[in-house]
Design a protein around this motif. Structure first.
Motif, PDB file in Angstrom:
ATOM      1  N   LYS A  60      47.915  37.149  32.513  1.00 37.56           N
ATOM      2  CA  LYS A  60      48.320  37.447  33.885  1.00 37.56           C
ATOM      3  C   LYS A  60      47.221  38.225  34.608  1.00 37.56           C
ATOM      4  CE  LYS A  60      51.874  39.818  36.621  1.00 37.56           C
ATOM      5  NZ  LYS A  60      53.087  40.686  36.586  1.00 37.56           N
ATOM      6  N   ALA A  61      46.610  39.177  33.919  1.00 35.71           N
ATOM      7  CA  ALA A  61      45.533  39.976  34.521  1.00 35.71           C
ATOM      8  C   ALA A  61      44.328  39.095  34.837  1.00 35.71           C
ATOM      9  CB  ALA A  61      45.132  41.099  33.568  1.00 35.71           C
ATOM     10  N   MET A  62      43.979  38.201  33.920  1.00 34.08           N
ATOM     11  CA  MET A  62      42.856  37.280  34.156  1.00 34.08           C
ATOM     12  C   MET A  62      43.139  36.395  35.372  1.00 34.08           C
ATOM     13  SD  MET A  62      40.401  37.316  31.565  1.00 34.08           S
ATOM     14  CE  MET A  62      39.959  35.676  30.992  1.00 34.08           C
ATOM     15  N   GLU A  63      44.359  35.919  35.477  1.00 26.64           N
ATOM     16  CA  GLU A  63      44.709  35.033  36.593  1.00 26.64           C
ATOM     17  C   GLU A  63      44.682  35.800  37.918  1.00 26.64           C
ATOM     18  OE1 GLU A  63      45.370  31.607  38.528  1.00 26.64           O
ATOM     19  OE2 GLU A  63      44.848  31.883  36.414  1.00 26.64           O
ATOM     20  N   THR A  64      45.102  37.042  37.907  1.00 22.38           N
ATOM     21  CA  THR A  64      45.033  37.871  39.115  1.00 22.38           C
ATOM     22  C   THR A  64      43.590  37.983  39.599  1.00 22.38           C
ATOM     23  OG1 THR A  64      46.985  39.166  38.520  1.00 22.38           O
ATOM     24  CG2 THR A  64      45.433  40.187  40.044  1.00 22.38           C
ATOM     25  N   LEU A  65      42.684  38.214  38.683  1.00 20.92           N
ATOM     26  CA  LEU A  65      41.272  38.326  39.050  1.00 20.92           C
ATOM     27  C   LEU A  65      40.749  36.990  39.588  1.00 20.92           C
ATOM     28  CD1 LEU A  65      40.053  40.493  36.030  1.00 20.92           C
ATOM     29  CD2 LEU A  65      40.164  41.225  38.422  1.00 20.92           C
ATOM     30  N   ARG A  66      41.071  35.895  38.905  1.00 22.72           N
ATOM     31  CA  ARG A  66      40.608  34.574  39.352  1.00 22.72           C
ATOM     32  C   ARG A  66      41.105  34.265  40.768  1.00 22.72           C
ATOM     33  NH1 ARG A  66      42.757  32.809  34.294  1.00 22.72           N
ATOM     34  NH2 ARG A  66      41.158  32.831  32.654  1.00 22.72           N
TER      35      ARG A  66
END
Length: 282
Positions: free
Chosen positions: A225-231
Motif C-alpha cells: 500500500k505504501a509503495m502504491e501511494t508513492l507511485r
C-alpha cells in the motif's frame, strides 16, 4: 580546530590525545551532521570529523563526480559549532595511494538486501573506507547516524566480528522541524516543488508505523500500500520494508504479535533524486 590533509599530520596531532571520537562524513554538511558532532562531543575528549568523498561506494552510474565538495563551507560550520577538534580532509591519493584491492566484504544476508540490492557493492565500499579510517584514526568511539540505518547495522556488526575496541554511537535521524523531511545532502538537488513533495516519503513511513502500532499484523500489505501511494504521486519507489531492527529481516507473525522492535525503511526517487528514510516501530 585544526584542519589536516595527510595521514602523517593527523597521527601527529593525535599522538597524545585521549578518548577520541570519530565522525566519518563525505562533507556537504547540514544540521544532521552537526548533531552527529554534538553527540560525539558529549562522548569523548577529542572529536575528529573526517571529510572524504569515497569513490569506492559509488556505482558506475552514480554521482561521484557531481557530489558537492564544500570543504571551506563545511569547516566554517564546524568552527562555528565549536565541538570538533580536528578535521581530517585527505586527498584521494592519500587515502588510496594505490588501488584498494583489499576490501571488507560484509555478510551478504545483511548487505545485499534493501540498499545493497539496489546499489551493488555499496556496502563493501562503505565498510572498506570505515575500516581504513578506524585504522588511521584509532578512535575509542565513532558516531553514525540512524538516517543510514542499514549502514549503521553493518558497521556495528563489522566492529563486533573483528573484535575492534571501538564503541559505535548511534545518533537519531534529524528532520526538518516543520515538514518532517529527513535532513540529507541530497536534498539540495531538489527544486522547490520537489522539496515540498518530498515530505510524502516521511508521511508514508510514518503511516506504516502507525498502522503497525494500531495492531495491523499484515506487514506485506502495508508495504505494498505504501509503495502504491508513492507511485500514484509520481515517485519511483525501490522499497518500503518493515524489518526487525536487530537483523533487518522481515518479521514473523509472532514478531508482530509480541511487538518485536521493528523499523520501516524506504527508498524512492522523486524526479532525478533518490531519497531514503526510516522510522522505528514499537
Amino acid at each position: 580546530m585544526k584542519v589536516v590533509h595527510t595521514i602523517k599530520d593527523l597521527q601527529a596531532e593525535l599522538a597524545d590525545k585521549k578518548n577520541i571520537v570519530l565522525v566519518p562524513t563525505m562533507g556537504n554538511l547540514h544540521d544532521g551532521h552537526l548533531q552527529l558532532m554534538k553527540t560525539a562531543g558529549a562522548h569523548g575528549d577529542t572529536v575528529v570529523a573526517s571529510v572524504f568523498v569515497n569513490r569506492l561506494q559509488f556505482g558506475p552510474n552514480e554521482d561521484f563526480d557531481q557530489y558537492p565538495r564544500t570543504l571551506e563551507e563545511d569547516c566554517a560550520k564546524l568552527e562555528a559549532q565549536g565541538v570538533v577538534d580536528i578535521v581530517f580532509a585527505p586527498s584521494e591519493k592519500d587515502m588510496y595511494p594505490e588501488p584498494q584491492v583489499f576490501t571488507v566484504q560484509p555478510d551478504p544476508k545483511l548487505a545485499d538486501i534493501l540498499e545493497g540490492f539496489y546499489r551493488p557493492g555499496f556496502f563493501t565500499g562503505v565498510a572498506t573506507v570505515v575500516m581504513k579510517l578506524f585504522s588511521i584514526v584509532r578512535p575509542n568511539k565513532a558516531a553514525f547516524g540512524k538516517k543510514d540505518y542499514q549502514q549503521l547495522r553493518i558497521i556495528q556488526k563489522m566492529v563486533e566480528q573483528f573484535g575492534m575496541p571501538i564503541e559505535i554511537i548511534p545518533v537519531e535521524l534529524q528532520r526538518n522541524q516543520q515538514t518532517g523531511l529527513a535532513l540529507s545532502s541530497r536534498n539540495r538537488y531538489l527544486n522547490d516543488k520537489e522539496l515540498e513533495e518530498a515530505t510524502l516519503l516521511y508521511r508514508t513511513v510514518k503511516g506504516v508505523k502507525e498502522a503497525l502500532e494500531a495492531g495491523s499484523s499484515d506487514a506485506d500489505a502495508l508495504e505494498e500500500k505504501a509503495m502504491e501511494t508513492l507511485r500514484q504521486n509520481g515517485w519511483q519507489p525501490d522499497y518500503v520494508a518493515v524489518v526487525r531492527r536487530k537483523d533487518l529481516l522481515a518479521p514473523t507473525k509472532d514478531d508482530l504479535l509480541t511487538r518485536e522492535p521493528l523499523v520501516v525503511l524506504a527508498a524512492a526517487k522523486i524526479g532525478t533524486t533518490r531519497l531514503i528514510d526510516n522510522i522505528e516501530v514499537f
